[in-house]
Motif scaffolding. Structure first.
Motif, PDB file in Angstrom:
ATOM      1  N   LEU A   6       0.817  -1.220   0.000  1.00 32.00           N
ATOM      2  CA  LEU A   6       0.000   0.000   0.000  1.00 32.00           C
ATOM      3  C   LEU A   6       0.850   1.268   0.000  1.00 32.00           C
ATOM      4  O   LEU A   6       0.691   2.118  -0.893  1.00 32.00           O
ATOM      5  CB  LEU A   6      -0.965  -0.033   1.183  1.00 32.00           C
ATOM      6  N   PRO A   7       1.748   1.464   0.962  1.00 39.92           N
ATOM      7  CA  PRO A   7       2.570   2.688   0.865  1.00 39.92           C
ATOM      8  C   PRO A   7       3.482   2.694  -0.351  1.00 39.92           C
ATOM      9  O   PRO A   7       3.750   3.765  -0.923  1.00 39.92           O
ATOM     10  CB  PRO A   7       3.376   2.682   2.166  1.00 39.92           C
ATOM     11  N   LEU A  40       2.802   1.595  -3.329  1.00 42.53           N
ATOM     12  CA  LEU A  40       2.050   2.008  -4.512  1.00 42.53           C
ATOM     13  C   LEU A  40       1.946   3.525  -4.614  1.00 42.53           C
ATOM     14  O   LEU A  40       1.842   4.074  -5.722  1.00 42.53           O
ATOM     15  CB  LEU A  40       0.638   1.398  -4.476  1.00 42.53           C
ATOM     16  N   SER A  41       1.982   4.207  -3.480  1.00 41.75           N
ATOM     17  CA  SER A  41       1.885   5.666  -3.509  1.00 41.75           C
ATOM     18  C   SER A  41       3.151   6.316  -4.045  1.00 41.75           C
ATOM     19  O   SER A  41       3.166   7.523  -4.315  1.00 41.75           O
ATOM     20  CB  SER A  41       1.589   6.198  -2.103  1.00 41.75           C
ATOM     21  N   LEU A  42       4.206   5.531  -4.198  1.00 40.75           N
ATOM     22  CA  LEU A  42       5.505   6.079  -4.598  1.00 40.75           C
ATOM     23  C   LEU A  42       5.776   5.939  -6.091  1.00 40.75           C
ATOM     24  O   LEU A  42       6.822   6.380  -6.574  1.00 40.75           O
ATOM     25  CB  LEU A  42       6.616   5.364  -3.815  1.00 40.75           C
ATOM     26  N   THR A  88       4.033   5.929 -10.291  1.00 43.12           N
ATOM     27  CA  THR A  88       2.935   6.407 -11.128  1.00 43.12           C
ATOM     28  C   THR A  88       2.387   5.283 -11.989  1.00 43.12           C
ATOM     29  O   THR A  88       3.041   4.264 -12.224  1.00 43.12           O
ATOM     30  CB  THR A  88       3.401   7.542 -12.045  1.00 43.12           C
ATOM     31  N   GLU A  89       1.181   5.499 -12.473  1.00 45.53           N
ATOM     32  CA  GLU A  89       0.575   4.528 -13.377  1.00 45.53           C
ATOM     33  C   GLU A  89       1.434   4.358 -14.634  1.00 45.53           C
ATOM     34  O   GLU A  89       1.621   3.239 -15.129  1.00 45.53           O
ATOM     35  CB  GLU A  89      -0.834   4.965 -13.758  1.00 45.53           C
ATOM     36  N   THR A 102       0.375  -4.113 -10.907  1.00 48.25           N
ATOM     37  CA  THR A 102       1.187  -3.742  -9.742  1.00 48.25           C
ATOM     38  C   THR A 102       2.208  -4.812  -9.366  1.00 48.25           C
ATOM     39  O   THR A 102       2.856  -4.708  -8.322  1.00 48.25           O
ATOM     40  CB  THR A 102       0.280  -3.461  -8.529  1.00 48.25           C
ATOM     41  N   ARG A 138      11.224  10.400   1.442  1.00 45.43           N
ATOM     42  CA  ARG A 138       9.974  10.967   1.954  1.00 45.43           C
ATOM     43  C   ARG A 138       9.802  10.755   3.453  1.00 45.43           C
ATOM     44  O   ARG A 138       9.307  11.653   4.151  1.00 45.43           O
ATOM     45  CB  ARG A 138       8.792  10.333   1.205  1.00 45.43           C
TER      46      ARG A 138
END
Length: 346
Positions: free
Chosen positions: A115-116, A118-120, A122-123, A149, A189
């Motif tokens: 989950l975290p 995936l936030s890092l 882009t599509e 993913t 980050r």
């Protein structure tokens, strides 16, 4: 200097460091349990894993059962495939005292890292991954979210145990680069949690299947490690060759003949051209006989060991239980560090 040249140079330096200080490295590797392991797995990855393990490198081996459903609707036979793979690993020399063997679905904290991570990314970065592209095209299906993913899930595999070394062939370098990107972005980050892993480019021979294409479970052209000697002979006899009695190595124009020569050469530790010269005008029947004998003699010790291991009904279950327990403890610790860094501890 292009990126591959730079990576290759770095890989050479890393290989020297591994040889000098193996205890400084932790490796994560594995595969999807979509069918029986075959000669392509043995020459492509298993042999290298055994070498690294024996050199003293800490090794984690994931059987990515969740990834079975990236491009199919069912998990039918996945349990049998996992158990069969563990037997193949042990028979080939993987030592569960030195290598942690575990399954995706048994490690909740590993999967929560997805989950975290995936936030890092882009599509667009996900769509550019060549493995995602090739597996999507081969599946003939709609692109699933899990397949899209897949590279991020692989990053979670590597980083949950803070792996810093990933042995790969040239074609899989994009996965390692994605993991490196995710590790760097997370560290920038939230704070330094993860190592940025290096790729160890292996001299992986591409083992052709019996039809000349890449050996693959999905193509049905593989010689499985668990086949009997008779089954191996039968599979090789069914190989399509050609009527030319002179045996030559020409992968483009004689894919069936060349596939058998390559397979025999790997098992005999000879160049395929040498095998061809020795057979000469013997024709396809002699080629198939030489190949079947070479494969069966090469695999005989592994198969005998596998038969012995299979008599212990509780062995595989105990290996997985121990490996899963160890992997869970490490994943829980890593996830706790991630949550602390992200400020999500309540």
């Amino acid at each position: 200097m292009d990126s591959f040249t730079t990576t290759a140079q770095r890989s050479t330096e890393v290989a020297a460091a591994v040889a000098a200080h193996p205890g400084r490295f932790r490796v994560l590797t594995g595969e999807r349990p979509t069918g029986a392991l075959h000669l392509g797995h043995y020459f492509g990855t298993i042999r290298e894993r055994v070498r690294l393990q024996r050199a003293g490198v800490e090794t984690f081996l994931v059987l990515a059962d969740y990834q079975v459903i990236t491009d199919r609707d069912t998990t039918a036979n996945v349990r049998d495939n996992v158990y069969g793979a563990v037997l193949d690993y042990l028979a080939a020399g993987i030592d569960p005292e030195r290598t942690t063997i575990f399954t995706h679905s048994s490690i909740p904290a590993l999967n929560q890292l997805l989950l975290p991570f995936l936030s890092l990314v882009t599509e667009a970065e996900l769509h550019r991954n060549p493995t995602v592209k090739s597996e999507f095209e081969a599946s003939g299906r709609a692109l699933s979210g899990l397949l899209l993913t897949y590279p991020v899930h692989q990053a979670a595999d590597i980083l949950f145990c803070k792996g810093n070394l990933v042995p790969v062939g040239k074609d899989n370098l994009p996965h390692v680069e994605m993991t490196r990107v995710i590790a760097r972005r997370f560290n920038e980050r939230y704070g330094a949690i993860f190592p940025v892993p290096d790729a160890l480019i292996t001299a992986t021979p591409e083992v052709p299947g019996l039809d000349g294409r890449k050996m693959s479970k999905s193509y049905g052209n593989a010689i499985s490690l668990s086949m009997t000697a008779d089954e191996t002979v039968a599979a090789i006899r069914r190989t399509r060759t050609d009527p030319d009695r002179r045996i030559t190595f020409d992968p483009e124009r004689r894919p069936g003949v060349s596939a058998l020569l390559t397979t025999a050469g790997l098992c005999l530790d000879e160049a395929p051209e040498e095998v061809a010269d020795r057979i000469g005008d013997g024709g396809s029947s002699a080629l198939k006989a030489v190949t079947a004998t070479a494969v069966n003699e090469f695999l005989s010790p592994l198969r005998e060991r596998r038969r012995e291991l299979a008599t212990d009904d509780e062995l595989v279950q105990s290996v997985l239980a121990r490996g899963n327990e160890h992997a869970r403890a490490i994943a829980d610790t890593t996830l706790a560090e991630v949550r602390e860094a992200m400020g999500t501890v309540y």
